[in-house]
Design an enzyme around this catalytic site. Structure first.
Site, mmCIF file in Angstrom:
data_model
loop_
_atom_site.group_PDB
_atom_site.id
_atom_site.type_symbol
_atom_site.label_atom_id
_atom_site.label_comp_id
_atom_site.label_asym_id
_atom_site.label_seq_id
_atom_site.Cartn_x
_atom_site.Cartn_y
_atom_site.Cartn_z
ATOM 1 N N HIS A 28 36.936 56.674 53.886
ATOM 2 C CA HIS A 28 36.519 56.214 52.560
ATOM 3 C C HIS A 28 35.782 57.332 51.827
ATOM 4 C CE1 HIS A 28 35.646 53.077 49.653
ATOM 5 N NE2 HIS A 28 34.348 53.280 49.740
ATOM 6 N N TYR A 29 35.765 57.242 50.498
ATOM 7 C CA TYR A 29 35.182 58.329 49.728
ATOM 8 C C TYR A 29 33.681 58.466 49.898
ATOM 9 C CZ TYR A 29 32.984 55.633 45.932
ATOM 10 O OH TYR A 29 32.164 54.812 45.197
ATOM 11 N N ASP A 55 40.319 55.415 46.404
ATOM 12 C CA ASP A 55 39.043 55.712 47.055
ATOM 13 C C ASP A 55 39.219 56.054 48.535
ATOM 14 O OD1 ASP A 55 37.866 55.080 44.654
ATOM 15 O OD2 ASP A 55 36.981 53.196 45.327
ATOM 16 N N LYS A 57 43.723 51.122 41.786
ATOM 17 C CA LYS A 57 43.989 50.372 43.016
ATOM 18 C C LYS A 57 45.207 49.502 42.759
ATOM 19 C CE LYS A 57 39.013 49.924 44.057
ATOM 20 N NZ LYS A 57 37.905 48.966 44.312
ATOM 21 N N ASP A 98 37.054 57.786 38.048
ATOM 22 C CA ASP A 98 36.822 58.098 39.453
ATOM 23 C C ASP A 98 38.095 58.586 40.142
ATOM 24 O OD1 ASP A 98 35.527 55.844 38.230
ATOM 25 O OD2 ASP A 98 34.489 55.380 40.100
ATOM 26 N N ARG A 147 28.203 58.286 36.380
ATOM 27 C CA ARG A 147 28.812 58.880 37.560
ATOM 28 C C ARG A 147 30.322 59.047 37.386
ATOM 29 N NH1 ARG A 147 26.322 56.256 41.767
ATOM 30 N NH2 ARG A 147 27.985 54.833 42.310
ATOM 31 N N GLY A 175 30.857 62.151 35.660
ATOM 32 C CA GLY A 175 30.623 63.262 36.570
ATOM 33 C C GLY A 175 31.802 63.537 37.481
ATOM 34 N N TRP A 176 32.444 62.463 37.990
ATOM 35 C CA TRP A 176 33.629 62.661 38.831
ATOM 36 C C TRP A 176 34.680 63.469 38.083
ATOM 37 C CZ3 TRP A 176 31.906 61.931 43.276
ATOM 38 C CH2 TRP A 176 31.349 60.743 43.761
ATOM 39 N N THR A 229 30.144 51.030 42.044
ATOM 40 C CA THR A 229 30.186 50.190 40.854
ATOM 41 C C THR A 229 31.590 50.064 40.286
ATOM 42 O OG1 THR A 229 27.902 50.641 40.243
ATOM 43 C CG2 THR A 229 29.375 50.052 38.462
#
Length: 367
Positions: free
Chosen positions: A34-35, A83, A128, A138, A208, A211-212, A327
């Site tokens: 998992h990430y 992920d 997903k 993400d 975040r 940021g990814w 999140t």
């Protein structure tokens, strides 16, 4: 903590803190590929590259060996989520160092998943399988670096076009044209409850996720051919995006907010993992010459801001606070009321990555 240690000292302390707390096999979520583990261990891998300390190599290998079977099968992951593919980036160095084919087989397995990944009508990866037609920022970090590394390693040139396509679709569809920041997610079908009926975008620019995207954009170019047709376009995106991020840096602290473009929003708060990722992305882009010299100061203020909020734990380790838990997508109230934790893996991972990238930037500047 006072900024009296080198960035690599801080990176080492971050790695050592979680190594002391968790054996490799109990890194949460324990037993899952998992990430969360992938982000932290990729930061540890960068720390290994700077320090040469074999304890870091041994720890990474121990985690991988606990989740990859002797015949090269990933023993526990959800292959329908981006992920759960991200930790594949850890396998390249292990393959190089050992020559053990057990580390090569899962690379081809993950690539096979991505070759057949469901896409929306624009060609964008669903984040997903359970979220049809949705692209989350993400996802570029979860799949982009793996694909770029695979393309470089195995001569699969289509990987570079695939990464560019994913990044460009997000840039064209998730972007707020007024701020040049990106909304967390985009639903091409407009079916999701959070999707704007006209644009399909989610309502907020979550730190975040932003940021990814920038970290992924800079990372993948390290593996692209120098003459790749869209390389200049990707650097232009990085420049525009970095300028947008810089505009929202808090003047007093050097940090960034959970909902990045609403610093004055009621209940909004300064979040450490997004601040770390912004430092990492801006510093690494500046070190590579994608950004002007003025960005070194933005990275410096961000790094010093993060250092100012971490603390010593009294046992030789550190505590990284004010980290939003994992999140999904939501509205403003959803983001600002997410639980806040300390020293979780993606928060510590982001911090360690920031330390290493910031160190590389200042060393490059001293040459």
């Amino acid at each position: 903590m006072e900024n009296t240690l080198s960035p690599i000292d801080y990176a080492r302390m971050g790695c050592d803190t979680l190594m002391k707390k968790f054996s490799a096999d109990t890194l949460p979520p324990a037993g899952l590929f998992h990430y969360h583990q992938g982000v932290f261990l990729s930061g540890m891998e960068k720390t290994l590259a700077h320090t040469g300390e074999r304890k870091y190599a041994d720890y990474i290998k121990s985690w991988v060996d606990g989740i990859i079977s002797p015949d090269g099968e990933i023993t526990n992951y959800v292959k329908e989520r981006l992920d759960d593919l991200q930790p594949g980036i850890l396998l390249y160095r292990l393959l190089d160092e050992t020559g053990d084919k057990r580390y090569e087989k899962p690379l081809h397995t993950i690539y096979g998943h991505l070759k057949n990944w469901p896409k929306n009508q624009h060609g964008g990866f669903w984040h997903k399988y359970e979220h049809p037609n949705q692209m989350w920022l993400d996802g570029l970090y979860m799949a982009g670096p793996f694909l770029a590394m695979y393309g470089a390693r195995f001569g699969e040139e289509r990987c570079f076009d695939e990464v560019y396509t994913q990044a460009k679709i997000m840039w064209d569809n998730n972007r707020n044209s007024e701020t040049d920041l990106l909304y967390h997610a985009w639903d091409e079908s407009r079916a999701e409850s959070w999707a704007d009926p006209i644009t399909g975008c989610s309502p907020e620019c979550w730190g975040r996720a932003l940021g990814w995207y920038i970290v992924a954009m800079v990372t993948v170019l390290d593996y692209f051919p120098s003459d790749y047709a869209h390389r200049g376009e990707m650097i232009d995106i990085i420049r525009t995006y970095a300028a947008a991020i810089a505009r929202y840096q808090d003047e007093k602290t050097g940090l960034w907010y959970q909902v990045t473009d609403k610093p004055d929003g009621e209940g909004n708060w300064l979040e450490t993992s997004c601040s770390s990722l912004f430092v990492a992305g801006i510093a690494s882009a500046a070190a590579r010459g994608y950004l002007g010299e003025e960005y070194a100061d933005i990275a410096r203020r961000g790094f010093e801001g993060v250092i100012s909020v971490i603390s010593a734990d009294g046992e030789g380790g550190i505590t990284v606070p004010n980290i939003c838990i994992g999140t999904g997508v939501g509205d403003y109230d959803f983001y600002i009321h997410r639980p806040v934790v300390e020293n979780d893996l993606h928060g510590m991972g982001a911090f360690v990555i920031a330390c290493c990238e910031y160190y590389d930037m200042i060393m490059k500047g001293s040459e």
